[in-house]
Design an enzyme around this catalytic site. Structure first.
Site, PDB file in Angstrom:
ATOM      1  N   ASN A  57       3.379   9.461 -15.674  1.00  0.00           N
ATOM      2  CA  ASN A  57       4.407   8.425 -15.474  1.00  0.00           C
ATOM      3  C   ASN A  57       4.359   7.851 -14.064  1.00  0.00           C
ATOM      4  OD1 ASN A  57       5.473  10.447 -13.905  1.00  0.00           O
ATOM      5  ND2 ASN A  57       7.509  10.423 -14.836  1.00  0.00           N
ATOM      6  N   GLY A 103      12.116  30.703   4.298  1.00  0.00           N
ATOM      7  CA  GLY A 103      11.626  30.995   2.951  1.00  0.00           C
ATOM      8  C   GLY A 103      10.147  31.341   2.883  1.00  0.00           C
ATOM      9  N   PHE A 128      -0.054  19.620 -16.584  1.00  0.00           N
ATOM     10  CA  PHE A 128       0.143  19.539 -15.125  1.00  0.00           C
ATOM     11  C   PHE A 128       1.442  18.832 -14.754  1.00  0.00           C
ATOM     12  CE2 PHE A 128      -4.587  19.295 -15.450  1.00  0.00           C
ATOM     13  CZ  PHE A 128      -4.923  20.368 -14.649  1.00  0.00           C
ATOM     14  N   LYS A 132       9.062  27.100 -12.638  1.00  0.00           N
ATOM     15  CA  LYS A 132       7.777  27.685 -13.057  1.00  0.00           C
ATOM     16  C   LYS A 132       8.026  28.985 -13.826  1.00  0.00           C
ATOM     17  CE  LYS A 132       5.140  24.495 -11.508  1.00  0.00           C
ATOM     18  NZ  LYS A 132       4.594  23.555 -12.495  1.00  0.00           N
ATOM     19  N   ARG A 138       9.175  28.777   9.184  1.00  0.00           N
ATOM     20  CA  ARG A 138       9.825  27.909   8.201  1.00  0.00           C
ATOM     21  C   ARG A 138      10.610  28.808   7.246  1.00  0.00           C
ATOM     22  NH1 ARG A 138       5.868  24.134   4.646  1.00  0.00           N
ATOM     23  NH2 ARG A 138       5.258  26.158   3.822  1.00  0.00           N
ATOM     24  N   ILE A 171      -4.442  17.780  -8.794  1.00  0.00           N
ATOM     25  CA  ILE A 171      -5.244  18.765  -9.535  1.00  0.00           C
ATOM     26  C   ILE A 171      -5.706  18.163 -10.863  1.00  0.00           C
ATOM     27  CG2 ILE A 171      -5.285  21.105 -10.482  1.00  0.00           C
ATOM     28  CD1 ILE A 171      -2.948  21.767  -8.539  1.00  0.00           C
ATOM     29  N   SER A 203       2.469  28.986 -10.850  1.00  0.00           N
ATOM     30  CA  SER A 203       2.241  29.081  -9.414  1.00  0.00           C
ATOM     31  C   SER A 203       2.394  30.519  -8.944  1.00  0.00           C
ATOM     32  CB  SER A 203       3.282  28.210  -8.706  1.00  0.00           C
ATOM     33  OG  SER A 203       3.335  28.528  -7.339  1.00  0.00           O
ATOM     34  N   THR A 206       4.007  31.316  -6.637  1.00  0.00           N
ATOM     35  CA  THR A 206       5.381  31.455  -6.152  1.00  0.00           C
ATOM     36  C   THR A 206       6.219  32.366  -7.059  1.00  0.00           C
ATOM     37  OG1 THR A 206       7.246  30.218  -5.245  1.00  0.00           O
ATOM     38  CG2 THR A 206       6.366  29.394  -7.292  1.00  0.00           C
ATOM     39  N   LEU A 223       0.165  22.596   4.446  1.00  0.00           N
ATOM     40  CA  LEU A 223      -0.639  22.708   5.665  1.00  0.00           C
ATOM     41  C   LEU A 223      -1.839  21.750   5.686  1.00  0.00           C
ATOM     42  CD1 LEU A 223      -1.287  24.130   8.325  1.00  0.00           C
ATOM     43  CD2 LEU A 223      -2.456  25.908   7.001  1.00  0.00           C
ATOM     44  N   ASN A 230       4.319  18.327   3.280  1.00  0.00           N
ATOM     45  CA  ASN A 230       4.934  19.643   3.451  1.00  0.00           C
ATOM     46  C   ASN A 230       3.878  20.721   3.625  1.00  0.00           C
ATOM     47  OD1 ASN A 230       7.776  19.063   3.015  1.00  0.00           O
ATOM     48  ND2 ASN A 230       7.134  18.495   0.941  1.00  0.00           N
ATOM     49  N   TYR A 233      12.334  24.860  -7.579  1.00  0.00           N
ATOM     50  CA  TYR A 233      10.971  24.569  -8.026  1.00  0.00           C
ATOM     51  C   TYR A 233      10.333  25.837  -8.606  1.00  0.00           C
ATOM     52  CZ  TYR A 233       5.919  24.200  -7.853  1.00  0.00           C
ATOM     53  OH  TYR A 233       4.590  24.264  -8.194  1.00  0.00           O
TER      54      TYR A 233
HETATM   55  P1  NAD Z   1       0.811  16.043  -8.417  1.00  0.00           P
HETATM   56  O1  NAD Z   1       2.192  15.630  -8.084  1.00  0.00           O
HETATM   57  O2  NAD Z   1      -0.309  15.430  -7.654  1.00  0.00           O
HETATM   58  O3  NAD Z   1       0.541  15.814  -9.980  1.00  0.00           O
HETATM   59  C1  NAD Z   1       1.549  15.925 -10.952  1.00  0.00           C
HETATM   60  C2  NAD Z   1       1.496  14.670 -11.803  1.00  0.00           C
HETATM   61  O4  NAD Z   1       2.490  14.749 -12.819  1.00  0.00           O
HETATM   62  C3  NAD Z   1       1.765  13.385 -10.996  1.00  0.00           C
HETATM   63  O5  NAD Z   1       0.726  12.454 -11.257  1.00  0.00           O
HETATM   64  C4  NAD Z   1       3.104  12.897 -11.530  1.00  0.00           C
HETATM   65  O6  NAD Z   1       3.206  11.487 -11.513  1.00  0.00           O
HETATM   66  C5  NAD Z   1       3.105  13.482 -12.943  1.00  0.00           C
HETATM   67  N1  NAD Z   1       4.437  13.679 -13.524  1.00  0.00           N
HETATM   68  C6  NAD Z   1       5.509  14.299 -12.977  1.00  0.00           C
HETATM   69  N2  NAD Z   1       6.539  14.298 -13.823  1.00  0.00           N
HETATM   70  C7  NAD Z   1       6.119  13.661 -14.954  1.00  0.00           C
HETATM   71  C8  NAD Z   1       6.746  13.326 -16.183  1.00  0.00           C
HETATM   72  N3  NAD Z   1       8.020  13.624 -16.434  1.00  0.00           N
HETATM   73  N4  NAD Z   1       6.016  12.681 -17.121  1.00  0.00           N
HETATM   74  C9  NAD Z   1       4.732  12.328 -16.883  1.00  0.00           C
HETATM   75  N5  NAD Z   1       4.091  12.618 -15.721  1.00  0.00           N
HETATM   76  C10 NAD Z   1       4.789  13.271 -14.770  1.00  0.00           C
HETATM   77  O7  NAD Z   1       0.754  17.640  -8.308  1.00  0.00           O
HETATM   78  P2  NAD Z   1      -0.499  18.621  -8.352  1.00  0.00           P
HETATM   79  O8  NAD Z   1      -0.658  19.193  -7.006  1.00  0.00           O
HETATM   80  O9  NAD Z   1      -1.649  17.978  -8.999  1.00  0.00           O
HETATM   81  O10 NAD Z   1       0.097  19.756  -9.273  1.00  0.00           O
HETATM   82  C11 NAD Z   1      -0.083  19.775 -10.690  1.00  0.00           C
HETATM   83  C12 NAD Z   1       0.747  20.900 -11.275  1.00  0.00           C
HETATM   84  O11 NAD Z   1       0.366  22.137 -10.659  1.00  0.00           O
HETATM   85  C13 NAD Z   1       2.246  20.757 -11.049  1.00  0.00           C
HETATM   86  O12 NAD Z   1       2.930  21.210 -12.204  1.00  0.00           O
HETATM   87  C14 NAD Z   1       2.510  21.687  -9.881  1.00  0.00           C
HETATM   88  O13 NAD Z   1       3.822  22.186  -9.884  1.00  0.00           O
HETATM   89  C15 NAD Z   1       1.501  22.797 -10.146  1.00  0.00           C
HETATM   90  N6  NAD Z   1       1.122  23.534  -8.928  1.00  0.00           N
HETATM   91  C16 NAD Z   1       0.642  22.850  -7.844  1.00  0.00           C
HETATM   92  C17 NAD Z   1       0.306  23.540  -6.683  1.00  0.00           C
HETATM   93  C18 NAD Z   1      -0.193  22.808  -5.466  1.00  0.00           C
HETATM   94  O14 NAD Z   1      -0.199  23.390  -4.387  1.00  0.00           O
HETATM   95  N7  NAD Z   1      -0.658  21.571  -5.568  1.00  0.00           N
HETATM   96  C19 NAD Z   1       0.453  24.942  -6.640  1.00  0.00           C
HETATM   97  C20 NAD Z   1       0.936  25.602  -7.766  1.00  0.00           C
HETATM   98  C21 NAD Z   1       1.267  24.893  -8.918  1.00  0.00           C
HETATM   99  N1  UDP Z   2       2.328  25.721   7.591  1.00  0.00           N
HETATM  100  C1  UDP Z   2       2.364  25.386   8.928  1.00  0.00           C
HETATM  101  N2  UDP Z   2       2.599  24.077   9.264  1.00  0.00           N
HETATM  102  C2  UDP Z   2       2.799  23.100   8.347  1.00  0.00           C
HETATM  103  C3  UDP Z   2       2.747  23.448   6.975  1.00  0.00           C
HETATM  104  C4  UDP Z   2       2.519  24.770   6.632  1.00  0.00           C
HETATM  105  O1  UDP Z   2       2.187  26.233   9.803  1.00  0.00           O
HETATM  106  O2  UDP Z   2       3.024  21.926   8.726  1.00  0.00           O
HETATM  107  C5  UDP Z   2       2.040  27.125   7.206  1.00  0.00           C
HETATM  108  C6  UDP Z   2       3.100  27.773   6.342  1.00  0.00           C
HETATM  109  O3  UDP Z   2       4.086  28.389   7.148  1.00  0.00           O
HETATM  110  C7  UDP Z   2       2.270  28.783   5.529  1.00  0.00           C
HETATM  111  C8  UDP Z   2       0.914  28.087   5.375  1.00  0.00           C
HETATM  112  O4  UDP Z   2       0.863  27.094   6.417  1.00  0.00           O
HETATM  113  O5  UDP Z   2       2.066  29.967   6.276  1.00  0.00           O
HETATM  114  C9  UDP Z   2       0.739  27.394   4.039  1.00  0.00           C
HETATM  115  O6  UDP Z   2       1.827  26.517   3.816  1.00  0.00           O
HETATM  116  P1  UDP Z   2       1.870  25.529   2.577  1.00  0.00           P
HETATM  117  O7  UDP Z   2       3.169  24.798   2.645  1.00  0.00           O
HETATM  118  O8  UDP Z   2       0.614  24.722   2.574  1.00  0.00           O
HETATM  119  O9  UDP Z   2       1.792  26.489   1.306  1.00  0.00           O
HETATM  120  P2  UDP Z   2       2.860  27.574   0.778  1.00  0.00           P
HETATM  121  O10 UDP Z   2       3.677  28.054   1.933  1.00  0.00           O
HETATM  122  O11 UDP Z   2       3.671  26.856  -0.231  1.00  0.00           O
HETATM  123  O12 UDP Z   2       2.030  28.669   0.219  1.00  0.00           O
END
Ligand code: NAD
Ligand code: UDP
Length: 337
Positions: free
Chosen positions: A32, A293, A80, A152, A291, A12, A124, A126, A199, A197, A148
């Protein structure tokens, strides 16, 4: 004034760096490389023809953070940096609390020291836990099922307490729904380590032949086709939400939680079928047990983002599948070694 982007080499973060530069913002990036590589930032530089100031640093390293704040005129942080694998967080809870919670406390302490009191945080959906859908920002949060999610929720609370303690602070808690897709150029995208992990990355790796077939986790949920429903949001729409959130943070104080989603739910099988339209053939999948949770459905109420940020997602599931496939088909091994 510059915006510090922590975790800016991630999925992101890299997309957000690009949209911020396109919007004329100055940025400084730190990462990092725990879960990323230098390559995405190089590609962002290529896409916007701009050199990006970068520090390889850890948010837990106070001295390194101080140096960044001393060497740059930072007024806002987009935070992020964090670990995001739910399963890993169950196995290594202390690592998650230390990195995501401890790292954020260190970051905020340094921000305070340099008088930088504006932060946009990656939270998130979540945190909503078992609330009824659609999720609205005024619902009680914190009913989370894994470390996790707890990090958040805890960081949200810490940042709110900071605002209570000092009215100069401005905190925007962005609650992301399910980001997928990639920049339309196909040059940057999501490149998970190991077995995905989530989808969409799994679907993409099946499509390029890196995995045999998708397991659809459960077809007996109380949803129209029995599979789980999520609010998928195009990562470029999400990135644009951050551009708006920075503008909001610069003109307000206090803490606000804001959903970034589309408000529309899509089932696993709907997503698979939308993907098959761009893939041009059937995607191999089997129905597997639920799955642990997983919630049956999760989608956002989007009114607050529209009212406060003036932001709405404009890209649909077909756009997300098209752009995701462009990225993966042109970069089958992601960013490579
Ligand atoms: P990502 O893992 O691709 O990016 C996170 C970055 O942070 C990575 O480049 C990693 O190297 C860096 N990082 C981790 N710990 C660090 C530290 N201690 N110091 C410096 N850098 C560090 O993840 P993303 O999908 O881009 O997500 C970005 C943020 O959004 C995260 O906080 C994640 O929890 C949150 N988020 C992501 C999703 C998703 O589905 N991708 C959904 C909700 C929230
Ligand atoms: N899912 C699936 N197969 C996979 C990964 C995820 O069927 O290999 C399903 C999961 O059960 C959920 C949806 O896809 O209903 C989104 O899952 P994801 O892990 O991408 O996001 P989250 O569950 O964290 O919202």
């Amino acid at each position: 004034m510059a915006i510090l982007i922590t975790g800016g080499c991630g999925y992101i973060g890299s997309h957000t760096c690009l949209e911020l530069i396109k919007a004329g913002q100055d940025i400084v990036v730190l990462d990092n490389f725990y879960n990323s590589k230098p390559e995405p930032l190089h590609r962002v530089e290529e896409l916007c023809n701009t050199k990006i100031k970068f520090y390889e640093a850890d948010i837990r390293d106070e001295a390194a953070l101080c140096r960044i704040f001393e060497e740059n005129e930072i007024d806002t942080v987009i935070h992020f940096a964090g670990l995001k694998a739910v399963g890993e967080s169950v196995e290594k809870p202390l690592l998650y609390f230390e990195n995501n919670v401890g790292g954020t406390v260190t970051l905020c302490r340094v921000m305070n020291k340099y008088g930088v009191k504006r932060i946009v945080f990656s939270s998130s959906a979540t945190v909503y836990g078992h609330n009824p859908v659609p999720y609205t920002e005024d619902m009680p949060v914190g009913d989370v099922t894994n470390p996790y999610g707890r990090t958040k929720y805890m960081v949200e609370e810490i940042l709110r307490d900071l605002c209570t303690s000092d009215p100069e602070w401005s905190v925007v808690l962005l609650r992301y729904f399910n980001p997928i897709g990639s920049h339309e150029s196909g040059r940057i995208g999501e490149d998970p380590n190991g077995i995905p992990n989530n989808l969409m990355p799994y679907v993409l790796q099946v499509a390029v032949g890196r995995r045999e077939r998708l397991s659809v986790y459960g077809d007996d949920y109380p949803t129209p086709d029995g599979t789980g429903i999520r609010d998928y949001i195009h990562v470029v729409d999400l990135a644009l939400g951050h551009v708006k959130a920075v503008a909001y943070a610069r003109s307000h104080t206090g803490a606000e939680a804001i959903n970034l989603g589309t408000g529309r739910g899509t089932s696993v099988l709907e997503l698979v079928h939308a993907f098959e339209k761009v893939y041009g053939k059937p995607l191999p999948y089997v129905i597997a047990p639920r799955r642990a949770g997983d919630l049956p459905e999760c989608y956002a109420a989007t009114d607050k983002a529209r009212d406060l940020l003036g932001w709405e997602a404009t890209r649909n599931i077909d756009d997300m599948c098209r752009d995701a496939w462009k990225w993966q088909s042109e970069n089958p091994m992601g960013y490579g070694e």
